[in-house]
Design a protein around this motif. Structure first.
Motif, PDB file in Angstrom:
ATOM      1  N   THR A  52      21.239 -26.877  62.278  1.00 39.29           N
ATOM      2  CA  THR A  52      22.486 -26.947  63.157  1.00 39.29           C
ATOM      3  C   THR A  52      23.403 -25.435  63.063  1.00 39.29           C
ATOM      4  O   THR A  52      23.798 -24.842  63.795  1.00 39.29           O
ATOM      5  CB  THR A  52      23.696 -27.798  62.509  1.00 39.29           C
ATOM      6  N   GLY A  53      23.282 -25.062  61.885  1.00 38.44           N
ATOM      7  CA  GLY A  53      23.659 -23.728  61.418  1.00 38.44           C
ATOM      8  C   GLY A  53      23.022 -22.578  62.375  1.00 38.44           C
ATOM      9  O   GLY A  53      23.581 -21.517  62.728  1.00 38.44           O
ATOM     10  N   ILE A  54      21.796 -22.386  62.210  1.00 41.90           N
ATOM     11  CA  ILE A  54      20.923 -21.550  63.109  1.00 41.90           C
ATOM     12  C   ILE A  54      21.288 -21.994  64.674  1.00 41.90           C
ATOM     13  O   ILE A  54      21.619 -20.809  65.240  1.00 41.90           O
ATOM     14  CB  ILE A  54      19.431 -21.835  62.935  1.00 41.90           C
ATOM     15  N   ILE A  55      21.386 -22.998  65.054  1.00 36.74           N
ATOM     16  CA  ILE A  55      21.774 -23.122  66.421  1.00 36.74           C
ATOM     17  C   ILE A  55      23.134 -22.655  66.796  1.00 36.74           C
ATOM     18  O   ILE A  55      23.352 -21.880  67.583  1.00 36.74           O
ATOM     19  CB  ILE A  55      21.685 -24.707  66.906  1.00 36.74           C
TER      20      ILE A  55
ATOM     21  N   ALA B 147      18.601 -37.056  51.612  1.00 37.57           N
ATOM     22  CA  ALA B 147      19.505 -35.951  51.296  1.00 37.57           C
ATOM     23  C   ALA B 147      18.877 -34.611  51.766  1.00 37.57           C
ATOM     24  O   ALA B 147      19.403 -33.613  52.224  1.00 37.57           O
ATOM     25  CB  ALA B 147      20.033 -35.873  49.980  1.00 37.57           C
ATOM     26  N   ASP B 148      17.541 -34.608  51.269  1.00 36.11           N
ATOM     27  CA  ASP B 148      16.364 -33.390  51.752  1.00 36.11           C
ATOM     28  C   ASP B 148      16.693 -33.432  53.378  1.00 36.11           C
ATOM     29  O   ASP B 148      16.976 -32.405  53.839  1.00 36.11           O
ATOM     30  CB  ASP B 148      15.246 -33.466  51.443  1.00 36.11           C
ATOM     31  N   MET B 149      16.346 -34.334  54.165  1.00 37.98           N
ATOM     32  CA  MET B 149      16.264 -34.303  55.614  1.00 37.98           C
ATOM     33  C   MET B 149      17.752 -33.857  55.865  1.00 37.98           C
ATOM     34  O   MET B 149      17.985 -33.101  56.994  1.00 37.98           O
ATOM     35  CB  MET B 149      15.751 -35.711  56.232  1.00 37.98           C
ATOM     36  N   LEU B 150      18.674 -34.323  55.674  1.00 38.99           N
ATOM     37  CA  LEU B 150      20.240 -34.088  55.972  1.00 38.99           C
ATOM     38  C   LEU B 150      20.409 -32.595  55.744  1.00 38.99           C
ATOM     39  O   LEU B 150      21.017 -31.768  56.663  1.00 38.99           O
ATOM     40  CB  LEU B 150      21.394 -34.917  55.401  1.00 38.99           C
ATOM     41  N   GLY B 151      20.006 -31.999  54.722  1.00 38.00           N
ATOM     42  CA  GLY B 151      20.157 -30.715  54.270  1.00 38.00           C
ATOM     43  C   GLY B 151      19.281 -29.880  55.466  1.00 38.00           C
ATOM     44  O   GLY B 151      19.796 -28.747  56.113  1.00 38.00           O
ATOM     45  N   PHE B 152      18.099 -30.153  55.670  1.00 35.20           N
ATOM     46  CA  PHE B 152      17.411 -29.662  56.826  1.00 35.20           C
ATOM     47  C   PHE B 152      17.954 -29.590  58.215  1.00 35.20           C
ATOM     48  O   PHE B 152      17.944 -28.631  58.913  1.00 35.20           O
ATOM     49  CB  PHE B 152      15.724 -29.952  57.032  1.00 35.20           C
ATOM     50  N   VAL B 153      18.508 -30.939  58.403  1.00 33.36           N
ATOM     51  CA  VAL B 153      19.448 -30.793  59.726  1.00 33.36           C
ATOM     52  C   VAL B 153      20.642 -30.093  59.785  1.00 33.36           C
ATOM     53  O   VAL B 153      20.762 -28.935  60.750  1.00 33.36           O
ATOM     54  CB  VAL B 153      19.723 -32.155  59.879  1.00 33.36           C
ATOM     55  N   GLN B 154      21.187 -29.762  58.656  1.00 31.65           N
ATOM     56  CA  GLN B 154      22.338 -28.663  58.570  1.00 31.65           C
ATOM     57  C   GLN B 154      21.937 -27.542  58.447  1.00 31.65           C
ATOM     58  O   GLN B 154      22.543 -26.541  59.344  1.00 31.65           O
ATOM     59  CB  GLN B 154      23.153 -29.125  57.216  1.00 31.65           C
ATOM     60  N   ARG B 155      20.791 -27.014  58.223  1.00 35.77           N
ATOM     61  CA  ARG B 155      20.136 -25.608  58.276  1.00 35.77           C
ATOM     62  C   ARG B 155      20.093 -25.354  59.798  1.00 35.77           C
ATOM     63  O   ARG B 155      20.207 -24.380  60.409  1.00 35.77           O
ATOM     64  CB  ARG B 155      19.043 -25.615  57.493  1.00 35.77           C
TER      65      ARG B 155
END
Length: 176
Positions: free
Chosen positions: A75-78, A65-73
């Motif tokens: 994705t938002g930046i990109i 869940a932590d890793m998915l949160g980092f990936v979402q962050r």
């Protein structure tokens, strides 16, 4: 008149791309943080499994869940970067919240300012009405102002270099 509008549009797009280039280091830093966190989580799981340790399903779920949160962050930046670099002059105006645009701008340049030892002081009003326009153009102006302020602060010796960004609403008397 059409040629001058096209030239202005091209100049605005070029200026936005220059701003984008100047903030690349900040964006790289913004992306590097979640990548480092993902790497640490993956190394932790990998190391435990190599040692024959069973981290347990609840621990693995929490780390995933932590890793998915980092990936979402990331994705938002990109996604934000893509929207910012796009030429929006032909797009219809839209209603937007100025505080949101300020926060988005500072998210892009914040790490860069930190790297230069410049502190940000925010003083945003809560009652700012929505605006009609192109939010990425406003963001570009704010980024340019922050970059100019950062450059000016580097030219002078200050113990605590600070850029203050403030918003307030003013009532304007309009003739009736």
């Amino acid at each position: 008149a059409l040629e001058s509008q096209e030239l202005i549009s091209q100049l605005l797009h070029s200026a936005r791309l220059v701003s984008l280039g100047q903030t690349a280091a900040g964006v790289a830093h913004e992306l590097n943080q979640p990548l480092t966190a993902i790497s640490l989580v993956a190394q932790d799981i990998h190391g435990r499994l190599l040692e024959g340790e069973d981290p347990g399903p609840s621990h693995i779920k929490a780390m995933m869940a932590d890793m998915l949160g980092f990936v979402q962050r990331m994705t938002g930046i990109i996604g934000h970067l893509r929207a910012f670099s796009r030429d929006a002059s032909e797009e219809p105006e839209q209603r937007f919240d100025l505080n949101t645009v300020v926060h988005a701008s500072l998210k892009v340049i914040g790490a860069q300012l930190d790297g230069h030892g410049v502190r940000l002081d925010l003083d945003l009003a809560e009652d700012v009405p929505q605006l009609l326009g192109h939010p990425h153009q406003v963001e570009q102006v704010l980024l340019n102002l922050c970059i100019n302020a950062r450059d000016a602060l580097e030219e002078i010796e200050r113990d605590d270099p600070t850029i203050r960004v403030g918003l307030e609403t003013l009532e304007i008397d309009r003739p009736t």
